[in-house]
Design a protein around this motif. Structure first.
Motif, short mmCIF file in Angstrom:
data_model
loop_
_atom_site.label_atom_id
_atom_site.label_comp_id
_atom_site.label_asym_id
_atom_site.label_seq_id
_atom_site.Cartn_x
_atom_site.Cartn_y
_atom_site.Cartn_z
N GLY A 1 0.80 -1.22 0.00
CA GLY A 1 0.00 0.00 0.00
C GLY A 1 0.83 1.26 0.00
O GLY A 1 0.46 2.28 -0.60
N ALA A 2 2.00 1.21 0.65
CA ALA A 2 2.88 2.38 0.70
C ALA A 2 3.41 2.73 -0.68
O ALA A 2 3.86 3.85 -0.90
CB ALA A 2 4.03 2.11 1.67
N GLN A 3 3.35 1.78 -1.61
CA GLN A 3 3.85 2.01 -2.97
C GLN A 3 2.71 2.21 -3.95
O GLN A 3 2.91 2.17 -5.16
CB GLN A 3 4.69 0.82 -3.41
N ALA A 4 1.51 2.39 -3.44
CA ALA A 4 0.34 2.48 -4.31
C ALA A 4 -0.50 3.70 -3.92
O ALA A 4 -0.13 4.50 -3.07
CB ALA A 4 -0.49 1.20 -4.21
N GLY A 5 -1.63 3.84 -4.56
CA GLY A 5 -2.57 4.92 -4.28
C GLY A 5 -3.96 4.46 -4.64
O GLY A 5 -4.14 3.37 -5.20
N VAL A 6 -4.97 5.26 -4.36
CA VAL A 6 -6.34 4.89 -4.69
C VAL A 6 -6.48 4.78 -6.20
O VAL A 6 -5.80 5.50 -6.94
CB VAL A 6 -7.34 5.92 -4.13
N PRO A 7 -7.38 3.88 -6.66
CA PRO A 7 -8.15 2.91 -5.88
C PRO A 7 -7.50 1.52 -5.83
O PRO A 7 -8.21 0.52 -5.71
CB PRO A 7 -9.46 2.85 -6.64
N ASP A 8 -6.18 1.45 -5.91
CA ASP A 8 -5.48 0.18 -5.84
C ASP A 8 -5.91 -0.56 -4.57
O ASP A 8 -5.85 -0.01 -3.47
CB ASP A 8 -3.97 0.43 -5.82
N PRO A 9 -6.33 -1.83 -4.69
CA PRO A 9 -6.79 -2.58 -3.51
C PRO A 9 -5.76 -2.64 -2.39
O PRO A 9 -6.12 -2.59 -1.21
CB PRO A 9 -7.09 -3.98 -4.07
N ALA A 10 -4.47 -2.74 -2.73
CA ALA A 10 -3.44 -2.79 -1.70
C ALA A 10 -3.48 -1.53 -0.84
O ALA A 10 -3.33 -1.59 0.39
CB ALA A 10 -2.06 -2.95 -2.33
#
Length: 577
Positions: A336-345
């Motif tokens: 999640g720290a490497q992603a953003g919305v709306p990525d499920p992680a």
């Protein structure tokens, strides 16, 4: 907990009732037919192709099927097919012989994949074109044996295919001596909720003790998902199968059978551990519990995944593991720290602290609200009324707020909520205007909002402003509202008409990529820019002089070490005069 092991020698006794109804493949030798049609087979035709039963063109002058393609087609080609009734939950081999005459691409293209004639089944992606070690199926070749493995689900039904003519291929293909038979190198294991067909070398690696432990944990997993969602996929048992002869092009796929990859090193390390549960089972089995019309992307399945790990104290090995129970949250903290919305992680990463505060009961109530009669004051429409993913996303968080008596939306910023709505509602209209067509009054414009002249990619499709999952294009550092994403080797060409002076763009690998690429920009055939080999997650800022350039090419090379994960992105690309 009782686990039954069904040995191959006992299979007929254990499944006598289903075996009586199993008919198998009819007329596999193709010697029966009349009026140019074989008995028991039907044809699904396409334009520019012909299918025939040829009574004397097969092996040893026997009958065979043929497909002749003279006009190129981007469709699925033409297929001979037959529906068969096999034993439920059983592993099979589909074998046959193929001969080819001048099998080739109608239009030579170095970036196109040659797709020769193949054998296939109705199991997802089960096609000899995906064999790990495939015989030659292009050019002119004599009778060659092909084999592919598959497994049936709870009803034992399957469709058998002979295919040719996909992706602009032409020529003539022949098929003969087709056979579907039980796979003698596999063994079936069965528990309360799960049926698992394994190859014998996989059993030796995992040990029987390990296989039985995995089935016990699969039952615990099933019960956890049932407890969370308040429903079951159906009355039939779930099943799983790991194809050995062909690649599934992902870590796994949901369904019944669920498809997965049997990593024997992984099986040796983890399968005998009491609380280990394979991540692929956790994720893909969760999809089987998706509630019709309510699930969107992977948010439902990933949240179920985390619930099962916490409730059952499961161990997973991914993401710098092992991690157990609540500590499994590290998976989403890392991703999640490497992603953003709306990525499920990212969404699960933001939800976990909220769940720590309110507990799992509001989540259970939210899931179950899709199944039960409407509750007075409950937000959102019934699942069958959803028309887009934004409606599903919004309804879930509105209902979670209702049941938790907290503002579940507060885990996101206003900007993030706006980004989710944009991603899920943007109509994705393809542009019709090239850079050369833009009015001279416009001095700056996003390149990704303009029409390209041509685009070639090494895998998947070209991405414009969003990735293939319809999420914003994102490097490790940030998300971008504008950009182009292509998998190497790729070439995207634009007609500038000599009317633009500057390109300003950031380039980099897609977030969490393990690939390596080289970015190249050509202007009228002359190289204007070449990056070093890019393997890290940092963006590179490029400013190029385009004065007088008519044709601009944005090229992503695979850096000479293979194409895996080689997604290169042109982020926030802007033209100016």
């Amino acid at each position: 907990m009782k686990v039954t092991i069904i040995m191959p020698a006992l299979a007929l006794l254990a499944l006598a009732s289903s075996a009586l109804s199993a008919k198998g493949l009819a007329n596999g030798d193709l010697n029966k037919g009349a009026n140019n049609l074989p008995d028991s087979w039907t044809v699904n035709a396409c334009t520019g192709a012909q299918a025939a039963w040829e009574p004397n063109a097969g092996i040893k002058n026997s009958g065979c099927l043929s497909i002749t393609v003279t006009a190129p087609s981007k469709e699925e080609g033409i297929t001979w097919e037959q529906d068969v009734q096999l034993e439920p939950y059983k592993a099979y081999l589909f074998t046959g012989y193929i001969k080819g005459n001048e099998i080739k691409l109608a239009i030579p293209d170095q970036n196109a994949k040659e797709t020769g004639p193949s054998l296939a089944t109705s199991m997802w992606l089960c096609d000899t074109m995906r064999l790990k070690k495939s015989p030659t199926s292009t050019g002119t070749f004599g009778w060659t044996k092909f084999a592919i493995d598959f497994a049936t689900g709870p009803d034992g039904k399957a469709t058998i295919y002979c295919k040719f003519g996909r992706n602009n291929m032409v020529g003539k293909a022949y098929f003969d001596n087709l056979m579907v038979k039980p796979n003698p190198d596999t063994e079936k294991f069965e528990s309360k909720h799960m049926v698992l067909n394994l190859w014998k070398d996989e059993i030796a690696t995992a040990t029987r003790e390990g296989v039985i432990q995995r089935l016990k944990n699969a039952d615990r997993l099933y019960e956890a998902y049932k407890d969370l969602t308040g429903h079951e996929p159906g009355k039939e048992k779930s099943s799983a199968y790991a194809p050995k002869l062909w690649g599934i092009e992902a870590m796994g796929w949901s369904g019944n059978p669920l498809l997965w990859i049997a990593d024997q090193e992984w099986m040796k390390t983890y399968w005998r551990q009491p609380d280990y549960c394979a991540e692929i089972y956790l994720h893909e089995l969760a999809h089987n519990f998706d509630i019709r019309g309510a699930a969107y992307d992977m948010h439902f399945s990933e949240l179920m995944f985390y619930y099962a790990c916490e409730k059952c104290n499961f161990v997973i090995g991914e993401d710098k593991g092992p991690h157990q129970g609540k500590d499994v949250r590290y998976r989403w903290e890392l991703r999640g720290a490497q992603a953003g919305v709306p990525d499920p992680a990212y969404v699960i990463y933001k939800l976990i602290p909220f769940i720590d505060q309110v507990g799992w009961e509001p989540i259970k109530q939210t899931y179950r609200s899709y199944l039960n009669k409407p509750i007075p004051g409950l937000p959102g429409p019934n699942p069958e009324d959803y028309e887009n993913r934004w409606g599903k996303f919004k309804t879930f968080f509105d209902r979670l707020s209702f049941f938790s008596k907290r503002d579940a939306w507060s885990i996101f910023t206003k900007e993030e909520i706006a980004d989710v709505e944009r991603c899920y509602t943007d109509p994705r209209i393809e542009p019709t205007q090239t850079p050369a067509d833009v009015s001279s009054d416009v001095t700056t414009i996003w390149l990704s909002d303009l029409k390209w002249d041509s685009v070639k990619v090494g895998y998947g499709g070209p991405c414009r402003n969003y990735n293939e999952a319809s999420f914003p294009l994102r490097s490790y550092e940030r998300s971008h509202k504008k950009g182009l994403g292509t998998h190497a080797p790729a070439n995207t060409t634009f007609n500038l008409g000599g009317k633009w002076k500057k390109l300003d763009v950031y380039v980099g690998l897609i977030a969490r990529s393990k690939g390596s690429v080289i970015f190249v920009v050509n202007g009228d055939g002359k190289e204007l820019y070449r990056s070093d080999k890019v393997t890290d997650q940092k963006e590179r800022h490029i400013t190029l002089d385009l004065t007088g350039v008519n044709k601009m090419e944005l090229i992503v090379e695979d850096a000479g070490d293979g194409r895996t994960w080689d997604w290169g992105m042109w982020l926030s690309p802007q033209l100016s005069r």
